[in-house]
Scaffold this active site. Structure first.
Site, PDB file in Angstrom:
ATOM      1  N   PRO A 105      -1.962  -0.826  12.345  1.00 12.69           N
ATOM      2  CA  PRO A 105      -2.644  -0.970  13.525  1.00 12.69           C
ATOM      3  C   PRO A 105      -4.136  -0.231  13.548  1.00 12.69           C
ATOM      4  O   PRO A 105      -3.570   1.019  13.953  1.00 12.69           O
ATOM      5  CB  PRO A 105      -1.886  -0.967  14.576  1.00 12.69           C
ATOM      6  CG  PRO A 105      -0.180  -0.770  14.493  1.00 12.69           C
ATOM      7  CD  PRO A 105      -0.230  -0.087  12.884  1.00 12.69           C
ATOM      8  N   GLU A 106      -5.040  -0.495  13.482  1.00  5.50           N
ATOM      9  CA  GLU A 106      -6.476   0.198  14.252  1.00  5.50           C
ATOM     10  C   GLU A 106      -6.746  -0.739  15.201  1.00  5.50           C
ATOM     11  O   GLU A 106      -6.026  -1.423  16.080  1.00  5.50           O
ATOM     12  CB  GLU A 106      -7.242  -0.615  12.440  1.00  5.50           C
ATOM     13  CG  GLU A 106      -6.649   0.428  10.803  1.00  5.50           C
ATOM     14  CD  GLU A 106      -7.805   0.082  10.467  1.00  5.50           C
ATOM     15  OE1 GLU A 106      -8.434   0.284   9.972  1.00  5.50           O
ATOM     16  OE2 GLU A 106      -6.761  -0.543   9.040  1.00  5.50           O
ATOM     17  N   LYS A 122      -6.777   4.808  18.497  1.00  9.43           N
ATOM     18  CA  LYS A 122      -5.052   3.805  18.519  1.00  9.43           C
ATOM     19  C   LYS A 122      -4.360   4.837  19.932  1.00  9.43           C
ATOM     20  O   LYS A 122      -3.158   3.626  19.342  1.00  9.43           O
ATOM     21  CB  LYS A 122      -5.047   4.160  16.973  1.00  9.43           C
ATOM     22  CG  LYS A 122      -5.690   3.907  16.099  1.00  9.43           C
ATOM     23  CD  LYS A 122      -5.001   4.459  14.435  1.00  9.43           C
ATOM     24  CE  LYS A 122      -5.471   4.457  13.385  1.00  9.43           C
ATOM     25  NZ  LYS A 122      -5.274   4.288  12.191  1.00  9.43           N
ATOM     26  N   ARG A 177      -4.458   8.242   0.556  1.00  7.64           N
ATOM     27  CA  ARG A 177      -4.854   6.636   0.934  1.00  7.64           C
ATOM     28  C   ARG A 177      -5.224   5.905  -0.237  1.00  7.64           C
ATOM     29  O   ARG A 177      -6.209   5.769  -0.980  1.00  7.64           O
ATOM     30  CB  ARG A 177      -5.402   6.438   1.626  1.00  7.64           C
ATOM     31  CG  ARG A 177      -5.248   7.616   3.095  1.00  7.64           C
ATOM     32  CD  ARG A 177      -5.823   7.441   4.492  1.00  7.64           C
ATOM     33  NE  ARG A 177      -5.622   8.268   5.407  1.00  7.64           N
ATOM     34  CZ  ARG A 177      -5.352   7.625   6.553  1.00  7.64           C
ATOM     35  NH1 ARG A 177      -5.244   5.986   6.673  1.00  7.64           N
ATOM     36  NH2 ARG A 177      -4.774   8.708   8.063  1.00  7.64           N
TER      37      ARG A 177
END
Length: 258
Positions: free
Chosen positions: A2-3, A59, A247
């Protein structure tokens, strides 16, 4: 993961379905998502109460409890989500039961979770370590947060202590649109780079928030990055893939040269 657009979507789910309705019961199905609060205390604090209007910082989803100083804090981690449903799922961890349905906190990996803050001061202490929210960030604030950092631009953008709300997909999309290589040092960015990054950040967020996610459109980098022969939506060049700051990252070698 989730962003910011996802969390905005979850905030809308909560606002539309749960705000102002009496919480009849709280079913804690897995105490592994509770942070600093017991299942009994959570039930005692929330049963019979109503959620107030939630707000978001990065977030984190902040949910006041009407008629109480207590506040529910949700950090959705990599796999957390809120669902309004009457059907239980195997990854439902905490379920708030209302007369007309159920709001489930669903999370497969349980990396973060749910806190019960004592008051607003407690909330401020929790979010004190976060950078400014990406949606509210001005161009001057973006430059202030990044300029002078001795690190690459993508790891800086996804660091929640620098800017709150951006994740892997958003950072790649923003940098691709801004013609900035993800490994560019922040110290190498000039005024024009900051202006482009800020403008593209605002555009991407405005377009993604109504979708409640980073949309996998073919005109977006995020819509092409997972294709076997993924190509740049702008120039057609085959995308490069690698790890930046630990990442998985995608970029166009032509639009975003080293």
């Amino acid at each position: 993961m989730p962003e910011l657009p996802d969390v905005e979507g979850f905030r809308r789910v909560l606002s539309v379905h749960a705000v102002g309705r009496k919480i009849r019961r709280v079913d804690v199905l897995d105490t592994g998502v509770l942070r600093g609060v017991s299942a009994d205390r959570l039930r005692q604090t929330l049963t019979g109460r109503r959620f107030g209007r939630p707000w978001r910082h990065g977030k984190h989803l902040v949910v006041p409890i009407a008629g109480s100083d207590s506040v529910v804090l949700l950090h959705l981690g990599m796999t957390g989500a809120l669902h309004w449903s009457s059907d239980r799922h195997r990854h439902d961890r905490v379920v708030f039961v209302f007369g007309s349905g159920e709001l489930a906190y669903r999370d497969m990996r349980k990396l973060h979770g749910l806190r019960l803050a004592r008051d607003e001061a407690d909330v401020r202490r929790v979010v004190a370590g976060l950078g400014p929210d990406a949606l509210d960030l001005t161009r001057a604030e973006l430059r202030e947060q990044l300029a002078g950092l001795r690190r690459q631009v993508k790891p800086a953008l996804v660091d929640q202590a620098v800017i709150a709300g951006l994740g892997n997909l958003l950072a790649d999309e923003i940098l691709w649109r801004a013609y900035v290589h993800p490994r560019r040092p922040c110290t190498d960015l000039d005024a024009d780079d900051f202006a482009r990054i800020h403008a593209r950040m605002r555009t991407v967020l405005r377009q993604a928030i109504p979708q409640g996610r980073v949309p996998p459109r073919k005109t977006w980098l995020t819509g092409r990055r997972d294709e076997k022969s993924g190509s740049c939506p702008r120039c057609g060049t085959t995308l490069n893939h690698g790890r930046v700051g630990g990442r998985g990252t995608a970029w166009c070698p032509r639009c975003q040269p080293d």
